[in-house]
Design an enzyme around this catalytic site. Structure first.
Site, PDB file in Angstrom:
ATOM      1  N   MET A  33       0.835  -1.191   0.000  1.00  0.00           N
ATOM      2  CA  MET A  33       0.000   0.000   0.000  1.00  0.00           C
ATOM      3  C   MET A  33       0.874   1.247   0.000  1.00  0.00           C
ATOM      4  O   MET A  33       1.694   1.427   0.906  1.00  0.00           O
ATOM      5  CB  MET A  33      -0.913  -0.012   1.235  1.00  0.00           C
ATOM      6  CG  MET A  33      -2.000  -1.076   1.144  1.00  0.00           C
ATOM      7  SD  MET A  33      -3.111  -1.068   2.561  1.00  0.00           S
ATOM      8  CE  MET A  33      -2.081  -1.841   3.793  1.00  0.00           C
TER       9      MET A  33
ATOM     10  N   GLN B 151       6.385  -4.137  -5.930  1.00  0.00           N
ATOM     11  CA  GLN B 151       5.435  -3.784  -6.986  1.00  0.00           C
ATOM     12  C   GLN B 151       5.927  -2.597  -7.806  1.00  0.00           C
ATOM     13  O   GLN B 151       6.365  -1.597  -7.242  1.00  0.00           O
ATOM     14  CB  GLN B 151       4.071  -3.431  -6.382  1.00  0.00           C
ATOM     15  CG  GLN B 151       3.015  -3.199  -7.447  1.00  0.00           C
ATOM     16  CD  GLN B 151       1.674  -2.785  -6.881  1.00  0.00           C
ATOM     17  OE1 GLN B 151       1.511  -1.675  -6.391  1.00  0.00           O
ATOM     18  NE2 GLN B 151       0.702  -3.673  -6.952  1.00  0.00           N
TER      19      GLN B 151
ATOM     20  N   CYS C 190      -4.040   0.751  -9.726  1.00  0.00           N
ATOM     21  CA  CYS C 190      -4.054   2.050  -9.035  1.00  0.00           C
ATOM     22  C   CYS C 190      -5.050   3.007  -9.707  1.00  0.00           C
ATOM     23  O   CYS C 190      -4.954   3.280 -10.896  1.00  0.00           O
ATOM     24  CB  CYS C 190      -2.663   2.681  -9.015  1.00  0.00           C
ATOM     25  SG  CYS C 190      -2.661   4.243  -8.122  1.00  0.00           S
TER      26      CYS C 190
ATOM     27  N   LYS D  17      -1.370  -7.357 -10.068  1.00  0.00           N
ATOM     28  CA  LYS D  17      -2.461  -6.945  -9.189  1.00  0.00           C
ATOM     29  C   LYS D  17      -3.452  -6.122  -9.998  1.00  0.00           C
ATOM     30  O   LYS D  17      -3.084  -5.125 -10.620  1.00  0.00           O
ATOM     31  CB  LYS D  17      -1.888  -6.108  -8.033  1.00  0.00           C
ATOM     32  CG  LYS D  17      -2.936  -5.470  -7.142  1.00  0.00           C
ATOM     33  CD  LYS D  17      -3.162  -6.318  -5.915  1.00  0.00           C
ATOM     34  CE  LYS D  17      -4.162  -5.721  -4.930  1.00  0.00           C
ATOM     35  NZ  LYS D  17      -4.183  -4.297  -4.761  1.00  0.00           N
TER      36      LYS D  17
ATOM     37  N   GLY E  34      -5.075  -5.836   3.572  1.00  0.00           N
ATOM     38  CA  GLY E  34      -4.584  -4.467   3.413  1.00  0.00           C
ATOM     39  C   GLY E  34      -4.907  -3.625   4.623  1.00  0.00           C
ATOM     40  O   GLY E  34      -4.229  -3.671   5.658  1.00  0.00           O
ATOM     41  N   ARG E  35      -6.005  -2.877   4.534  1.00  0.00           N
ATOM     42  CA  ARG E  35      -6.320  -1.876   5.555  1.00  0.00           C
ATOM     43  C   ARG E  35      -6.490  -2.459   6.949  1.00  0.00           C
ATOM     44  O   ARG E  35      -6.185  -1.793   7.933  1.00  0.00           O
ATOM     45  CB  ARG E  35      -7.583  -1.103   5.133  1.00  0.00           C
ATOM     46  CG  ARG E  35      -7.317  -0.185   3.941  1.00  0.00           C
ATOM     47  CD  ARG E  35      -8.608   0.299   3.333  1.00  0.00           C
ATOM     48  NE  ARG E  35      -9.370  -0.806   2.749  1.00  0.00           N
ATOM     49  CZ  ARG E  35     -10.604  -0.708   2.296  1.00  0.00           C
ATOM     50  NH1 ARG E  35     -11.230   0.443   2.368  1.00  0.00           N
ATOM     51  NH2 ARG E  35     -11.211  -1.759   1.772  1.00  0.00           N
TER      52      ARG E  35
HETATM   53  C1  LIG Z   1      -3.634   3.656   1.423  1.00  0.00           C
HETATM   54  C2  LIG Z   1      -3.722   2.563   0.395  1.00  0.00           C
HETATM   55  C3  LIG Z   1      -2.718   2.436  -0.542  1.00  0.00           C
HETATM   56  C4  LIG Z   1      -2.776   1.423  -1.500  1.00  0.00           C
HETATM   57  N1  LIG Z   1      -1.758   1.299  -2.374  1.00  0.00           N
HETATM   58  C5  LIG Z   1      -1.735   0.253  -3.224  1.00  0.00           C
HETATM   59  C6  LIG Z   1      -0.633   0.041  -4.088  1.00  0.00           C
HETATM   60  O1  LIG Z   1       0.337   0.801  -4.100  1.00  0.00           O
HETATM   61  N2  LIG Z   1      -0.668  -1.037  -4.912  1.00  0.00           N
HETATM   62  C7  LIG Z   1      -1.727  -1.908  -4.925  1.00  0.00           C
HETATM   63  O2  LIG Z   1      -1.692  -2.885  -5.667  1.00  0.00           O
HETATM   64  N3  LIG Z   1      -2.783  -1.715  -4.129  1.00  0.00           N
HETATM   65  C8  LIG Z   1      -2.816  -0.672  -3.289  1.00  0.00           C
HETATM   66  N4  LIG Z   1      -3.887  -0.506  -2.450  1.00  0.00           N
HETATM   67  C9  LIG Z   1      -5.013  -1.440  -2.532  1.00  0.00           C
HETATM   68  C10 LIG Z   1      -4.823  -2.597  -1.555  1.00  0.00           C
HETATM   69  O3  LIG Z   1      -3.726  -3.384  -1.950  1.00  0.00           O
HETATM   70  C11 LIG Z   1      -6.059  -3.509  -1.509  1.00  0.00           C
HETATM   71  O4  LIG Z   1      -6.249  -4.126  -2.757  1.00  0.00           O
HETATM   72  C12 LIG Z   1      -7.322  -2.738  -1.149  1.00  0.00           C
HETATM   73  O5  LIG Z   1      -7.095  -1.830  -0.101  1.00  0.00           O
HETATM   74  C13 LIG Z   1      -8.439  -3.705  -0.731  1.00  0.00           C
HETATM   75  O6  LIG Z   1      -8.019  -4.547   0.308  1.00  0.00           O
HETATM   76  P1  LIG Z   1      -8.353  -4.254   1.886  1.00  0.00           P
HETATM   77  O7  LIG Z   1      -9.853  -4.157   1.987  1.00  0.00           O
HETATM   78  O8  LIG Z   1      -7.771  -5.444   2.577  1.00  0.00           O
HETATM   79  O9  LIG Z   1      -7.705  -2.960   2.242  1.00  0.00           O
HETATM   80  C14 LIG Z   1      -3.866   0.526  -1.515  1.00  0.00           C
HETATM   81  C15 LIG Z   1      -4.873   0.661  -0.569  1.00  0.00           C
HETATM   82  C16 LIG Z   1      -4.817   1.656   0.382  1.00  0.00           C
HETATM   83  C17 LIG Z   1      -5.922   1.770   1.385  1.00  0.00           C
END
Ligand SMILES: Cc1cc2nc3c(=O)[nH]c(=O)nc-3n(C[C@H](O)[C@H](O)[C@H](O)COP(=O)(O)O)c2cc1C
Length: 328
Positions: A1, A54, A84, A123, A208-209
């Site tokens: 993230m 990534q 993204c 991804k 993730g979050r």
């Molecule tokens: C602050 C933030 C930054 C993120 N940055 C990326 C990233 O750089 N690359 C990516 O593939 N996904 C990114 N994501 C998406 C997460 O990898 C994930 O797919 C998405 O948050 C859903 O999963 P979760 O509900 O477990 O958070 C980001 C999500 C958040 C909240």
């Protein structure tokens, strides 16, 4: 993230049971131009493995070169970002834009797969527009082009993080490809992880979050251990995170970067709300540390134990291999 998955976050994730961790997204243009901050994203510690790094970009040749640098830096997997949704990224033709440009997306995967010997993963989001099913057409093409695994976050780019991840698409994708599929989106508990694995046939889930300021969620998901740490353990983990992040980013950058983490650690009913607000107002890291120790004096003892358990000095490789800098 992006803005979250610094080295301290990834090492913590590994300690709490994550089987694989991933870097923030790294700009292939930044790597190409030798941007110092971008190169910093390639720092890998010895206790992070296995680790995916990534990359994002829109030019196959530049992405292949970036992938080579990532492999040389020691990553176990090169991951490509086709998800993204942020305009700064999509307007350059990178990130989620590639979900609607299958030709170019396949060229990128093929160039990256040819450039490295480590596995290549991609991804994706479900597509750009709400209701899009683009990922189902694109997924098999990317596997044909050389992707060894796919991760799907089944929200549209337009959705950003609103609504829910629709894992019925994950199940459909699993049916269409022979490679392992990783399910990302709204995995917040062991029960949720089990349900998504059972209903999709995915090989793994990505968290993730739920892990932001809450590595205990990983322990709960992996081992079923309840995620209710005592206050002093929360503060000790936050203090360790602060110290490692300062070492990684330098104090000036870390001071702003860390502010969002205070709420993530101290929220969830763990500490009174005004405490978090108070911490974000403090101008220096030293004052934040002191205030945290005042609030939970027992944390000093837990922190000492944590620091003793971590690999020390030479065991943790914080510097880039010299070859990344072109010899010096
Ligand atoms: C602050 C933030 C930054 C993120 N940055 C990326 C990233 O750089 N690359 C990516 O593939 N996904 C990114 N994501 C998406 C997460 O990898 C994930 O797919 C998405 O948050 C859903 O999963 P979760 O509900 O477990 O958070 C980001 C999500 C958040 C909240």
């Amino acid at each position: 993230m992006a803005g979250v998955s610094v080295q301290a976050f990834r090492r913590q994730g590994r300690r709490f049971g994550a089987g694989l961790v991933c870097s923030e997204m790294v700009s292939c243009a930044g790597l190409q131009h030798g941007n110092e901050r971008t190169l910093g994203y390639l720092r890998i510690a010895s206790d992070e493995h296995p680790l995916a790094v990534q990359i994002f970009g829109s030019e196959p040749a530049a992405m292949a070169e970036a992938a080579r640098m990532v492999e040389e830096a020691g990553a176990d997997i090169v991951d490509i970002n086709f998800g993204c949704p942020v305009r700064k990224v999509t307007k350059t033709g990178a990130g989620a834009t590639l979900l609607e440009d299958p030709e170019r997306a396949a060229e990128i995967v093929s160039a990256v797969a040819a450039a490295v010997s480590v596995p290549v993963s991609v991804k994706m989001r479900r597509g750009c527009a709400n209701g899009s099913r683009a990922c189902l057409e694109l997924g098999p093409r990317l596997v044909e082009a050389g992707a060894d695994t796919l991760t799907l976050h089944p929200r549209s780019a337009k959705q950003m993080y609103t609504g829910e991840a629709d894992h019925s698409l994950t199940a459909e994708l699993v049916e269409r490809v022979e490679v392992p599929v990783i399910a990302s989106g709204d995995i917040t508990s062991r029960a949720r992880a089990e349900a998504v694995l059972a209903t999709t046939g995915a090989a793994a889930v990505m968290v993730g979050r739920a892990a932001q300021g809450n590595p205990w969620a990983l322990e709960e998901i992996v081992e079923g251990r309840p995620a209710q740490p005592p206050g002093e353990e929360v503060v000790a983990e936050l203090l360790l995170f602060i110290r490692e992040t300062v070492r990684e980013l330098g104090e000036e950058r870390a001071t702003g970067f860390l502010r969002k983490f205070y709420g993530w650690y101290l929220g969830r009913g763990r500490f009174p709300r005004p405490f978090k607000a108070e911490l974000t107002q403090l101008p220096t890291i030293a004052e934040v540390e002191q205030r945290l120790l005042d609030a939970a004096p027992g944390a000093a003892f837990v922190l000492r134990r944590l620091e003793q358990e971590l690999p020390q000095g030479d065991e943790v490789l914080l510097d880039l291999p010299i070859s990344i800098y072109g010899g010096g």
